[in-house]
Scaffold this motif. Structure first.
Motif, mmCIF file in Angstrom:
data_model
loop_
_atom_site.group_PDB
_atom_site.id
_atom_site.type_symbol
_atom_site.label_atom_id
_atom_site.label_comp_id
_atom_site.label_asym_id
_atom_site.label_seq_id
_atom_site.Cartn_x
_atom_site.Cartn_y
_atom_site.Cartn_z
ATOM 1 N N LEU A 35 0.805 -1.224 0.000
ATOM 2 C CA LEU A 35 0.000 0.000 0.000
ATOM 3 C C LEU A 35 0.838 1.274 0.000
ATOM 4 O O LEU A 35 0.291 2.364 -0.135
ATOM 5 N N LEU A 36 2.148 1.144 0.137
ATOM 6 C CA LEU A 36 2.999 2.337 0.129
ATOM 7 C C LEU A 36 2.923 3.095 -1.189
ATOM 8 O O LEU A 36 3.190 4.297 -1.248
ATOM 9 N N ILE A 37 2.551 2.393 -2.257
ATOM 10 C CA ILE A 37 2.517 3.019 -3.582
ATOM 11 C C ILE A 37 1.256 3.859 -3.792
ATOM 12 O O ILE A 37 1.170 4.606 -4.758
ATOM 13 N N LEU A 38 0.265 3.747 -2.891
ATOM 14 C CA LEU A 38 -0.991 4.460 -3.106
ATOM 15 C C LEU A 38 -0.818 5.961 -2.946
ATOM 16 O O LEU A 38 -0.114 6.428 -2.056
ATOM 17 N N GLU A 39 -1.515 6.687 -3.784
ATOM 18 C CA GLU A 39 -1.521 8.144 -3.670
ATOM 19 C C GLU A 39 -2.566 8.578 -2.650
ATOM 20 O O GLU A 39 -3.408 7.788 -2.217
ATOM 21 N N ASP A 40 -2.536 9.858 -2.298
ATOM 22 C CA ASP A 40 -3.434 10.373 -1.265
ATOM 23 C C ASP A 40 -4.898 10.108 -1.599
ATOM 24 O O ASP A 40 -5.682 9.692 -0.743
ATOM 25 N N GLU B 234 10.246 -1.205 -8.892
ATOM 26 C CA GLU B 234 10.968 -0.974 -10.146
ATOM 27 C C GLU B 234 10.030 -0.662 -11.306
ATOM 28 O O GLU B 234 10.322 0.189 -12.146
ATOM 29 N N ASP B 235 8.858 -1.361 -11.352
ATOM 30 C CA ASP B 235 7.954 -1.147 -12.479
ATOM 31 C C ASP B 235 7.216 0.180 -12.403
ATOM 32 O O ASP B 235 6.516 0.567 -13.335
ATOM 33 N N ASN C 36 8.975 3.045 -11.122
ATOM 34 C CA ASN C 36 10.001 4.080 -11.052
ATOM 35 C C ASN C 36 10.446 4.459 -12.461
ATOM 36 O O ASN C 36 10.959 3.615 -13.197
ATOM 37 N N PRO C 37 10.263 5.715 -12.878
ATOM 38 C CA PRO C 37 10.647 6.108 -14.236
ATOM 39 C C PRO C 37 12.150 6.299 -14.409
ATOM 40 O O PRO C 37 12.619 6.459 -15.530
ATOM 41 N N CYS C 38 12.896 6.269 -13.283
ATOM 42 C CA CYS C 38 14.320 6.593 -13.327
ATOM 43 C C CYS C 38 15.193 5.440 -12.850
ATOM 44 O O CYS C 38 14.744 4.556 -12.125
ATOM 45 N N THR C 39 16.451 5.503 -13.250
ATOM 46 C CA THR C 39 17.458 4.531 -12.827
ATOM 47 C C THR C 39 18.678 5.296 -12.315
ATOM 48 O O THR C 39 19.061 6.321 -12.899
ATOM 49 N N LEU C 40 19.264 4.796 -11.250
ATOM 50 C CA LEU C 40 20.479 5.393 -10.697
ATOM 51 C C LEU C 40 21.684 4.773 -11.383
ATOM 52 O O LEU C 40 21.903 3.558 -11.322
#
Length: 609
Positions: free
Chosen positions: A295-300, A415-416, A418-422
């Protein structure tokens, strides 16, 4: 002939990725799947599924398979069922396409309107279309194939002609296509074949009960735990609890779906029966630590909708509630029923209350803010030191963290999503890793400090996909709405497209060319000149990759960075691939002048030569 206008959205994509197009009436769902797979760049496969409000499943019929998902689901054979009825009565459906790896690509297909005639631009004027067509699209670089080329394929292989009912299955369509027999046969008054359909239990009761209507309704009412069917369609009041459980929900899935879930959760599943596997998965996802991670991925707005749903029993969701709860439903924390009711199981509520600690709420907000910052990064730089995003992140009150903690939050994003990679100490858009395209962007970036957007600007980029606070883009949106008669959503999408293309360094003339090829027309020279003037201004007031997030107008005021360009507009390079070479591009006399003056080339820079 009637056409359906569809908006085909990649489910869960942020920023949104979608195509709009037209498909004909009078075809079967097999033929519709054949068309949609082409339009959405999917590999041709018979492993697809149409899900209408999770009450009717439509897919390819296969001998000996049970397609009815649970008590409330009915199944219809795709090659026997025509699109007319459902596409005319429903607002949207989910289209799933099974991939080789076992995961399904999901699309939300919104049925926007029905038209008796659809026109396209051709030499000599507008003519009616005779094949499915893609009319608009939104997405980042390389997320779609070239729309012009795709429409050429649709025109060649999907020409429609009238005839009798076409009941070919998917493999027969594929065989005919491979042998060069192209085209779609549509029927004006088609008749569905129902012999292979599987009815839901309520439908079976209605079919086989020979008693009075009142007796039939009473039995249906007792089984569904609600009001009679005729009333149930209209009543929006909450009902008594149906006491759903996560295990019961999971037990309605196919075993293959459950094994896929077990893999994602890193659970052992070999030799387990379907019922035992459903119970094991239910126990796992109800564990507070696992629920917390999911649930951490949920928006407000999603958390707010979920918590509001917990306070109700069995209820009929509005369209907005369906939309807001879609992610949580997909996580199997909300039960859905065939009569369009939803209910949060009591065990889910208990687990949520246990894990919904101040620490969870803080971490979820940190991850959400991180997502907003990363999306904004993609609009401003494409590649930059990670510390640049750290500075953006720390601007918001209460979110100042150490650089090390910032990286930990970054790494907690799935990962799926996240639009960015370090890459070392730098962040880059993941899509630029191929052929190390981010290196090319770095080489052409000016040696200036990275622009740091405000908190409000970050929110705006995340929600609208461009900076709506820039005055010239407000002028453009008003121009599209008032003068070109685009609706509000289309005007917003056009502004976002223009902003993103200019940010990448696309030549102004190329962007205008795309818009005109896609059907943008002007009724007078005055209108065209006004548009070009606005585009010229927009080009000078767009934050660009090459300028590390600055606008050309900002840097030209600070120092003579652009002295080598003897024009008002800065001709940037296309940083989505190799640097563009505008001096080699053929410009015809009647083309808009590349300098952005708004005049034709023959009346501007063409005269100088």
């Amino acid at each position: 002939m009637n056409w359906f206008q569809l908006k085909m959205k990649v489910k869960g994509a942020k920023p949104p990725i979608w195509r709009r197009g037209f498909v004909p009436e009078g075809i079967t769902f097999t033929q519709l799947a054949w068309i949609l797979e082409e339009m959405l760049d999917c590999e041709k496969t018979e492993d697809y599924e149409f899900d209408f409000y999770r009450k009717v499943i439509i897919c390819e019929w296969k001998e000996g398979e049970n397609f009815r998902k649970n008590f409330f689901y009915s199944y219809q054979s795709a090659s026997d069922t025509f699109v007319n009825e459902l596409m005319s009565s429903e607002k949207w459906f989910t289209f799933r396409v099974q991939k080789d790896a076992g995961q399904a690509a999901e699309y939300r297909i919104e049925i926007e309107k029905k038209a008796s005639e659809v026109l396209e631009n051709q030499k000599g004027g507008k003519v009616p279309i005779s094949s499915p067509i893609i009319s608009k699209e939104v997405g980042f670089e390389k997320c779609w194939s070239d729309a012009v080329e795709k429409n050429a394929v649709l025109k060649e292989k999907y020409q429609v002609h009238s005839g009798k009912e076409d009941y070919r299955n998917f493999r027969e369509l594929q065989e005919d296509s491979e042998s060069g027999k192209y085209g779609l046969q549509i029927c004006e008054n088609p008749k569905n074949r129902t012999g292979r359909n599987q009815l839901s239990m309520p439908d079976l009761i209605n079919q086989f009960m020979d008693s009075t209507e009142i007796q039939r309704e009473e039995l249906l009412n007792s089984l569904l735990g609600g009001s009679p069917a005729k009333e149930r369609k209209h009543i929006k009041k909450d009902q008594e609890s149906r006491e759903p459980s996560v295990k019961d929900m999971l037990s309605t899935y196919e075993k293959k779906d459950l094994t896929d879930m077990a893999k994602e959760l890193h659970l052992r599943y070999s030799r387990l029966k379907k019922e035992d596997l459903a119970e094991k998965i239910a126990n796992e996802i109800l564990t507070p630590s696992v629920m917390r991670k999911r649930l951490l991925i949920l928006e407000d707005y999603e958390i707010a909708a979920f918590e509001a749903a917990m306070k109700r029993k069995c209820f009929f969701p509005t369209d907005q509630e369906w939309e807001d709860l879609d992610t949580v439903i997909g996580l199997d924390y909300i039960a859905y029923f065939g009569d369009e009711c939803l209910e949060v199981p009591g065990e889910v509520i208990g687990a949520y209350q246990t894990m919904n600690t101040p620490e969870f709420r803080q971490e979820r907000k940190r991850i959400n803010w991180m997502m907003e910052c990363l999306e904004t990064f993609g609009f401003l730089y494409a590649v930059a030191p990670a510390e640049t995003v750290w500075k953006i992140y720390g601007q918001r009150e209460g979110f100042a963290v150490s650089y090390e903690e910032f990286l930990k939050i970054f790494q907690r994003i799935p990962e799926d999503m996240n639009p960015c990679t370090l890459v070392g100490e730098k962040l880059t858009l993941t899509i630029l890793l191929e052929k190390r395209l981010y290196r090319k962007i770095e080489k052409i970036q000016r040696r200036v400090d990275y622009y740091i957007p405000s908190v409000d600007e970050v929110h705006d980029y995340y929600q609208n996909r461009y900076w709506t606070g820039e005055p010239v883009y407000r002028k453009l949106k008003n121009f599209f709405g008032r003068e070109l008669k685009y609706d509000m959503e289309e005007a917003e999408n056009l502004c976002a497209f223009i902003y993103q293309e200019l940010a990448k360094g696309k030549m102004l003339s190329d962007v205008v060319g795309v818009l005109t090829r896609d059907g943008m027309e002007f009724i007078s020279n005055r209108q065209a000149e006004k548009f070009m003037s606005l585009m010229a201004e927009a080009n000078n007031h767009t934050r660009m990759y090459e300028l590390r997030g600055h606008m050309p107008a900002e840097l030209s005021e600070q120092r003579p960075v652009f002295a080598e360009y003897d024009t008002k507009i800065v001709p940037m390079r296309d940083v989505s691939g190799s640097p563009a070479e505008p001096e080699k591009k053929k410009v015809y006399p009647n083309d808009p002048c590349p300098c952005g003056s708004g005049k034709k080339y023959k009346k501007c820079c063409g005269k100088k030569g």
